[in-house]
Motif scaffolding. Sequence first.
Motif, PDB file in Angstrom:
ATOM      1  N   UNK A   1     -69.332  14.400  29.703  1.00 30.80           N
ATOM      2  CA  UNK A   1     -68.834  13.507  30.759  1.00 30.80           C
ATOM      3  C   UNK A   1     -68.852  14.219  32.107  1.00 30.80           C
ATOM      4  N   UNK A   2     -68.548  15.516  32.098  1.00 28.48           N
ATOM      5  CA  UNK A   2     -68.586  16.292  33.343  1.00 28.48           C
ATOM      6  C   UNK A   2     -70.003  16.353  33.909  1.00 28.48           C
ATOM      7  N   UNK A   3     -70.998  16.426  33.037  1.00 30.87           N
ATOM      8  CA  UNK A   3     -72.394  16.431  33.505  1.00 30.87           C
ATOM      9  C   UNK A   3     -72.749  15.105  34.167  1.00 30.87           C
ATOM     10  N   UNK A   4     -72.305  14.004  33.573  1.00 26.63           N
ATOM     11  CA  UNK A   4     -72.544  12.684  34.171  1.00 26.63           C
ATOM     12  C   UNK A   4     -71.860  12.606  35.534  1.00 26.63           C
TER      13      UNK A   4
ATOM     14  N   UNK B   1     -67.220   4.562  42.003  1.00 29.47           N
ATOM     15  CA  UNK B   1     -67.748   4.832  40.670  1.00 29.47           C
ATOM     16  C   UNK B   1     -67.448   6.281  40.298  1.00 29.47           C
ATOM     17  N   UNK B   2     -67.617   7.196  41.243  1.00 30.41           N
ATOM     18  CA  UNK B   2     -67.319   8.611  40.991  1.00 30.41           C
ATOM     19  C   UNK B   2     -65.851   8.821  40.677  1.00 30.41           C
ATOM     20  N   UNK B   3     -64.967   8.071  41.333  1.00 27.70           N
ATOM     21  CA  UNK B   3     -63.519   8.165  41.045  1.00 27.70           C
ATOM     22  C   UNK B   3     -63.243   7.827  39.591  1.00 27.70           C
ATOM     23  N   UNK B   4     -63.860   6.767  39.122  1.00 32.31           N
ATOM     24  CA  UNK B   4     -63.631   6.336  37.741  1.00 32.31           C
ATOM     25  C   UNK B   4     -64.123   7.395  36.759  1.00 32.31           C
ATOM     26  N   UNK B   5     -65.336   7.877  36.995  1.00 31.26           N
ATOM     27  CA  UNK B   5     -65.911   8.866  36.072  1.00 31.26           C
ATOM     28  C   UNK B   5     -65.149  10.191  36.152  1.00 31.26           C
TER      29      UNK B   5
ATOM     30  N   UNK C   1     -62.069  10.608  36.941  1.00 31.80           N
ATOM     31  CA  UNK C   1     -60.777  10.399  36.282  1.00 31.80           C
ATOM     32  C   UNK C   1     -60.901  10.493  34.773  1.00 31.80           C
ATOM     33  N   UNK C   2     -62.036  10.088  34.247  1.00 30.78           N
ATOM     34  CA  UNK C   2     -62.259  10.142  32.816  1.00 30.78           C
ATOM     35  C   UNK C   2     -62.557  11.556  32.330  1.00 30.78           C
ATOM     36  N   UNK C   3     -63.162  12.358  33.199  1.00 27.41           N
ATOM     37  CA  UNK C   3     -63.487  13.748  32.836  1.00 27.41           C
ATOM     38  C   UNK C   3     -62.202  14.468  32.472  1.00 27.41           C
TER      39      UNK C   3
END
Length: 132
Positions: free
Chosen positions: A82-85, A124-128, A130-132
């Motif tokens: 997920x961090x790579x994405x 979109x970056x905030x969402x991703x 936050x998931x990391x």
Amino acid sequence: MNWAYLHILTNHFPIVGIIIGTLLLISGMVLKNEGIRISGLGTIVFASVMAVGANLTGDPAKDALHQLPGISESLVNRHEDIASVSLFLMIPTGLLAVLTIYSIIKKERSVKFLTIIALILSLVSCVVMGYV
């Protein structure tokens, strides 16, 4: 200080930075304040640079974790994926933020369009992140 510590130290900057930068960007757009917009975009650039730093310390931190008992290999691998994405989202977001700042400074006609695209990418970056 080891790599795991350095990773933990740096990985909060991109997560918190992208959120604060996005909120500043939204505030600048709502208030029609160029200074706040530039501050938000600058914070997004900083968060993107720090995302690269956090990613560079990630693999050595992963190696340090293997020495500890009770560490779930699958969770670490999921976090890494997920961090790579998120990194591949943060880099274009940061580059677009730089382009938008340049466009604002040069008073180009594309400012509004670039700002909206930067906002969408940062959300979109905030969402991703936050998931990391």
